[in-house]
Design an enzyme around this catalytic site. Structure first.
Site, mmCIF file in Angstrom:
data_model
loop_
_atom_site.group_PDB
_atom_site.id
_atom_site.type_symbol
_atom_site.label_atom_id
_atom_site.label_comp_id
_atom_site.label_asym_id
_atom_site.label_seq_id
_atom_site.Cartn_x
_atom_site.Cartn_y
_atom_site.Cartn_z
ATOM 1 N N GLU A 1 30.633 -7.740 28.209
ATOM 2 C CA GLU A 1 29.307 -8.341 28.167
ATOM 3 C C GLU A 1 29.285 -9.425 27.094
ATOM 4 O O GLU A 1 29.292 -9.141 25.899
ATOM 5 C CB GLU A 1 28.220 -7.301 27.864
ATOM 6 C CG GLU A 1 26.820 -7.889 28.049
ATOM 7 C CD GLU A 1 25.846 -7.633 26.907
ATOM 8 O OE1 GLU A 1 24.667 -7.927 27.074
ATOM 9 O OE2 GLU A 1 26.274 -7.171 25.838
ATOM 10 N N ASP B 1 27.121 -1.964 12.154
ATOM 11 C CA ASP B 1 28.193 -2.736 12.782
ATOM 12 C C ASP B 1 29.577 -2.225 12.389
ATOM 13 O O ASP B 1 29.990 -2.340 11.235
ATOM 14 C CB ASP B 1 28.033 -4.199 12.364
ATOM 15 C CG ASP B 1 28.674 -5.149 13.354
ATOM 16 O OD1 ASP B 1 28.345 -5.042 14.550
ATOM 17 O OD2 ASP B 1 29.504 -5.974 12.930
ATOM 18 N N ASP C 1 30.165 -3.250 25.970
ATOM 19 C CA ASP C 1 28.864 -3.740 25.513
ATOM 20 C C ASP C 1 29.010 -4.683 24.323
ATOM 21 O O ASP C 1 29.843 -4.458 23.436
ATOM 22 C CB ASP C 1 28.037 -2.507 25.086
ATOM 23 C CG ASP C 1 26.622 -2.847 24.649
ATOM 24 O OD1 ASP C 1 25.847 -3.319 25.491
ATOM 25 O OD2 ASP C 1 26.291 -2.647 23.459
HETATM 26 C C1 AAO Z 1 16.424 -1.302 19.673
HETATM 27 C C2 AAO Z 1 15.067 -1.927 19.361
HETATM 28 C C3 AAO Z 1 15.198 -2.919 18.221
HETATM 29 C C4 AAO Z 1 15.776 -2.219 16.993
HETATM 30 C C5 AAO Z 1 17.123 -1.616 17.370
HETATM 31 C C6 AAO Z 1 17.791 -0.846 16.240
HETATM 32 O O1 AAO Z 1 14.594 -2.585 20.528
HETATM 33 O O2 AAO Z 1 13.902 -3.417 17.916
HETATM 34 O O3 AAO Z 1 15.974 -3.164 15.966
HETATM 35 O O4 AAO Z 1 16.946 -0.718 18.475
HETATM 36 O O5 AAO Z 1 16.969 0.215 15.858
HETATM 37 C C7 AAO Z 1 19.483 -2.469 23.814
HETATM 38 C C8 AAO Z 1 18.093 -3.086 23.733
HETATM 39 C C9 AAO Z 1 17.663 -3.333 22.302
HETATM 40 C C10 AAO Z 1 17.790 -2.065 21.488
HETATM 41 C C11 AAO Z 1 19.267 -1.692 21.536
HETATM 42 C C12 AAO Z 1 19.609 -0.446 20.704
HETATM 43 O O6 AAO Z 1 18.088 -4.294 24.464
HETATM 44 O O7 AAO Z 1 16.300 -3.728 22.323
HETATM 45 O O8 AAO Z 1 17.361 -2.291 20.146
HETATM 46 O O9 AAO Z 1 19.621 -1.378 22.904
HETATM 47 O O10 AAO Z 1 18.829 0.617 21.088
HETATM 48 C C13 AAO Z 1 22.022 -9.870 22.490
HETATM 49 C C14 AAO Z 1 23.469 -9.381 22.568
HETATM 50 C C15 AAO Z 1 23.742 -8.579 23.806
HETATM 51 C C16 AAO Z 1 22.703 -7.492 24.023
HETATM 52 C C17 AAO Z 1 21.349 -8.180 24.083
HETATM 53 C C18 AAO Z 1 20.225 -7.181 24.309
HETATM 54 O O11 AAO Z 1 24.357 -10.486 22.479
HETATM 55 O O12 AAO Z 1 25.027 -7.965 23.643
HETATM 56 O O13 AAO Z 1 21.111 -8.849 22.826
HETATM 57 N N1 AAO Z 1 22.979 -6.672 25.216
HETATM 58 C C19 AAO Z 1 23.658 -5.353 25.084
HETATM 59 C C20 AAO Z 1 23.064 -4.309 26.016
HETATM 60 C C21 AAO Z 1 21.663 -3.943 25.562
HETATM 61 C C22 AAO Z 1 21.727 -3.278 24.198
HETATM 62 C C23 AAO Z 1 22.776 -3.822 23.330
HETATM 63 C C24 AAO Z 1 23.658 -4.802 23.724
HETATM 64 C C25 AAO Z 1 23.004 -3.122 22.054
HETATM 65 O O14 AAO Z 1 23.106 -4.767 27.321
HETATM 66 O O15 AAO Z 1 21.014 -3.101 26.487
HETATM 67 O O16 AAO Z 1 20.457 -3.452 23.518
HETATM 68 O O17 AAO Z 1 23.893 -2.049 22.348
HETATM 69 C C26 AAO Z 1 20.460 -14.875 22.763
HETATM 70 C C27 AAO Z 1 21.936 -14.597 22.624
HETATM 71 C C28 AAO Z 1 22.335 -13.283 23.222
HETATM 72 C C29 AAO Z 1 21.431 -12.182 22.740
HETATM 73 C C30 AAO Z 1 19.980 -12.558 23.114
HETATM 74 C C31 AAO Z 1 18.986 -11.473 22.748
HETATM 75 O O18 AAO Z 1 20.163 -15.193 24.117
HETATM 76 O O19 AAO Z 1 22.661 -15.614 23.236
HETATM 77 O O20 AAO Z 1 23.673 -13.000 22.836
HETATM 78 O O21 AAO Z 1 21.810 -10.965 23.378
HETATM 79 O O22 AAO Z 1 19.673 -13.752 22.430
HETATM 80 O O23 AAO Z 1 18.914 -11.346 21.368
HETATM 81 C C32 AAO Z 1 17.758 -18.068 25.942
HETATM 82 C C33 AAO Z 1 19.157 -18.431 25.491
HETATM 83 C C34 AAO Z 1 19.994 -17.177 25.318
HETATM 84 C C35 AAO Z 1 19.326 -16.329 24.318
HETATM 85 C C36 AAO Z 1 17.970 -15.983 24.888
HETATM 86 C C37 AAO Z 1 17.180 -15.066 24.017
HETATM 87 O O24 AAO Z 1 17.782 -17.510 27.246
HETATM 88 O O25 AAO Z 1 19.737 -19.260 26.458
HETATM 89 O O26 AAO Z 1 21.308 -17.470 24.910
HETATM 90 O O27 AAO Z 1 17.202 -17.148 25.065
HETATM 91 O O28 AAO Z 1 16.931 -15.681 22.791
#
Ligand code: AAO
Length: 512
Positions: free
Chosen positions: A248, A182, A212
């Site tokens: 985002e 971070d 992002d």
């Molecule tokens: C990868 C591996 C991981 C490993 C990591 C580090 O998958 O296992 O730990 O590498 O080695 C993308 C992939 C990730 C990937 C990452 C890096 O999705 O799987 O990790 O690249 O390679 C949060 C963030 C949001 C993010 C989203 C995915 O707030 O910013 O997670 N999106 C962006 C991009 C995305 C990217 C990243 C960020 C990182 O679009 O492609 O990740 O650059 C809650 C929170 C959200 C949170 C979600 C998911 O949501 O509110 O803020 O998003 O959880 O954790 C209900 C709720 C809702 C909740 C949801 C899920 O719907 O209403 O609020 O349940 O719990």
């Protein structure tokens, strides 16, 4: 008080809400994981001629290369530096794409990953998209350079160092999102490096950024970075144009961090839009299309001029991010076309169309075990080109929703009705709805399990119109259904619930 007024003025002057699209164009497309060379060709042969305002591209920055699993799409969300060299191509390819797209009036918006670098477990070596060396263990990224002094870890107080609880604002912004190192964006040095990266792209001619993971950065830090950004390149944009910023932030309610904290400094992704629309189109929990009458702010969404809207995105189409099972995607093509048509006809927000690739979807207990799969690739993991079939669809696993006639024609519809009022609403109290955009365009949808058979007020001048869903106007003739609008603006519609596409759209330019 004086300070407050100053801050407000400054905030306003730095505001970057205008997408800078040329000729009043109103929609962009996310060409997820496309190669720069393919995007350049697509701008010239398809997007420009069909009225698309711009393209959101996948992250162009140098990232880690992951081989277990084999080259997942998400490796690009783990930068190891800001060299412009990625799975989509090198810096020359990128520059060529930006130039060629700009020259045909299609903007480029960059997905900027500035919250973090790669995962803490990323190891050390040259397993990166341009072969640059980095060491995640020592937090050493020499091409920027960043060192262990440039990360937030000291400020994070969870046991794991990761975000463990989204109810704690400090964790969400100072700890690691899924283990990603971070960056300390409150440091002037880090802000400077990030701004240099973004400015290089601005000078190359991009029109703005999807930023992002903004929930994980303090709005004040982001505002400081945005304040350092150059104006757009005057080769293509009028002088003084600010980069378009859409951030985002996933806000579905229930967390202390809200999208409202970010709407003062740029647009924000409205995640409620696709999640709620999915429920309605799927008719879950007894929800109906007639509920869409007050769609938009009436549903508790942010104000329209702050919102970036979409039916699905690259995360929630495969179960990442948020939105859940209600999200409609190309996998449910019939529902999807209806949802996208509604979005493009409705005045709320600035719209983004998704363009995907197919993967071996395999849902087990609600989880897709192949949610990691990267784009259509060769054996060595390099991304395949996008071949165009004779019928203008795409081959080799590229879905190209933006080339589906129904979606492409609704992008044109949106451009034509731009600025026109939402009017002549009609519904049957169930899943049959219709509305016009002033006197320029009209949409009717039948998502009920029975026929729609009604005479409706279209708001359009009398004449015969070509439905742009079942066909389109081609050299003065209609390849689809024809709709006859009387001098009083009324027309009769019959839409069977069995039709491939149970909706009709007509507009000023589809008049025969
Ligand atoms: C990868 C591996 C991981 C490993 C990591 C580090 O998958 O296992 O730990 O590498 O080695 C993308 C992939 C990730 C990937 C990452 C890096 O999705 O799987 O990790 O690249 O390679 C949060 C963030 C949001 C993010 C989203 C995915 O707030 O910013 O997670 N999106 C962006 C991009 C995305 C990217 C990243 C960020 C990182 O679009 O492609 O990740 O650059 C809650 C929170 C959200 C949170 C979600 C998911 O949501 O509110 O803020 O998003 O959880 O954790 C209900 C709720 C809702 C909740 C949801 C899920 O719907 O209403 O609020 O349940 O719990």
């Amino acid at each position: 008080m004086k300070l407050l007024i100053l801050a407000t003025l400054l905030g306003l002057s730095l505001a970057q809400f205008n997408p800078n699209t040329r000729d009043g164009k109103t929609a962009i497309v996310h060409l997820f994981e496309w190669r720069w060379a393919d995007i350049a060709a697509e701008c010239e042969r398809y997007l420009g001629p069909n009225g698309f305002g711009g393209v959101q591209i996948s992250p162009p920055s140098e990232s880690i290369v992951v081989t277990n699993p084999w080259h997942p799409w998400w490796q690009r969300y783990q930068p190891i530096g800001y060299n412009l060299c990625s799975r989509s191509g090198n810096e020359n390819d990128l520059r060529d794409m930006i130039t060629r797209c700009n020259n045909v009036g299609v903007n480029i918006y960059v997905d900027a990953v500035i919250n973090h670098m790669c995962g803490a477990g990323g190891g050390s070596g040259t397993h990166s998209s341009c072969g640059s060396y980095f060491d995640a263990n020592r937090k050493d990224f020499p091409t920027v350079p960043y060192s262990n002094l440039d990360f937030n870890d000291g400020k994070c107080n969870t046991g794991s160092g990761n975000i463990e609880n989204y109810q704690d604002i400090n964790q969400v912004r100072n700890c690691r999102l899924v283990g990603l190192l971070d960056l300390a964006l409150e440091k002037d040095y880090v802000r400077g490096k990030v701004a240099d990266f973004m400015n290089k792209l601005i000078d190359m001619g991009v029109a703005g950024f999807r930023v992002d993971a903004c929930k994980h950065m303090w709005p004040g830090d982001l505002s400081a970075v945005y304040g350092r950004l150059n104006n757009l390149n005057t080769k293509w944009f009028s002088s003084g144009s600010r980069p378009f910023i859409f951030q985002e932030v996933i806000d579905l309610g229930g967390e202390p961090i809200t999208s409202g904290e970010y709407t003062g400094i740029g647009r924000v992704t409205e995640f409620k839009y696709g999640a709620r629309l999915g429920n309605i189109i799927r008719k879950w929990n007894g929800e109906k299309l007639s509920y869409l009458k007050n769609w938009g702010e009436g549903w508790g969404f942010m104000s329209s001029d702050k919102a970036l809207v979409f039916v699905d995105n690259h995360d929630n189409q495969r179960g990442h991010g948020a939105g859940g099972a209600s999200i409609v995607t190309f996998w449910d093509a019939r529902l999807y076309k209806m949802a996208v048509a509604f979005m493009l006809a409705h005045p709320y927000g600035f719209t983004r169309v998704m363009s995907s690739y197919r993967w071996d979807r395999n849902i087990v207990n609600g989880q897709d075990t192949n949610d990691w799969q990267g784009p259509p690739s060769n054996g060595d993991g390099s991304t395949k080109p996008v071949p165009i079939n004779p019928d203008s669809t795409c081959g080799d696993g590229w879905v190209c929703e933006h080339r589906w006639r129904q979606i492409k024609n609704m992008v044109a519809f949106r451009n034509i009705v731009n600025g026109q009022a939402f009017s002549n609403w009609w519904d049957n109290g169930s899943n049959q709805i219709a509305f016009s955009r002033g006197n320029k365009g009209f949409l009717v949808i039948n998502n009920d399990d029975w026929e729609l058979n009604d005479t409706l007020n279209t708001g359009l001048p009398g004449g015969t119109y070509c439905d742009v869903i079942s066909g389109q106007k081609e050299s003065g003739r209609c390849s689809g259904k024809e709709v006859v609008v009387g001098g009083d603006g009324r027309a009769s519609f019959r839409i069977s619930n069995q039709e491939e596409d149970p909706f009709i759209a007509i507009h000023a330019d589809s008049k025969l």
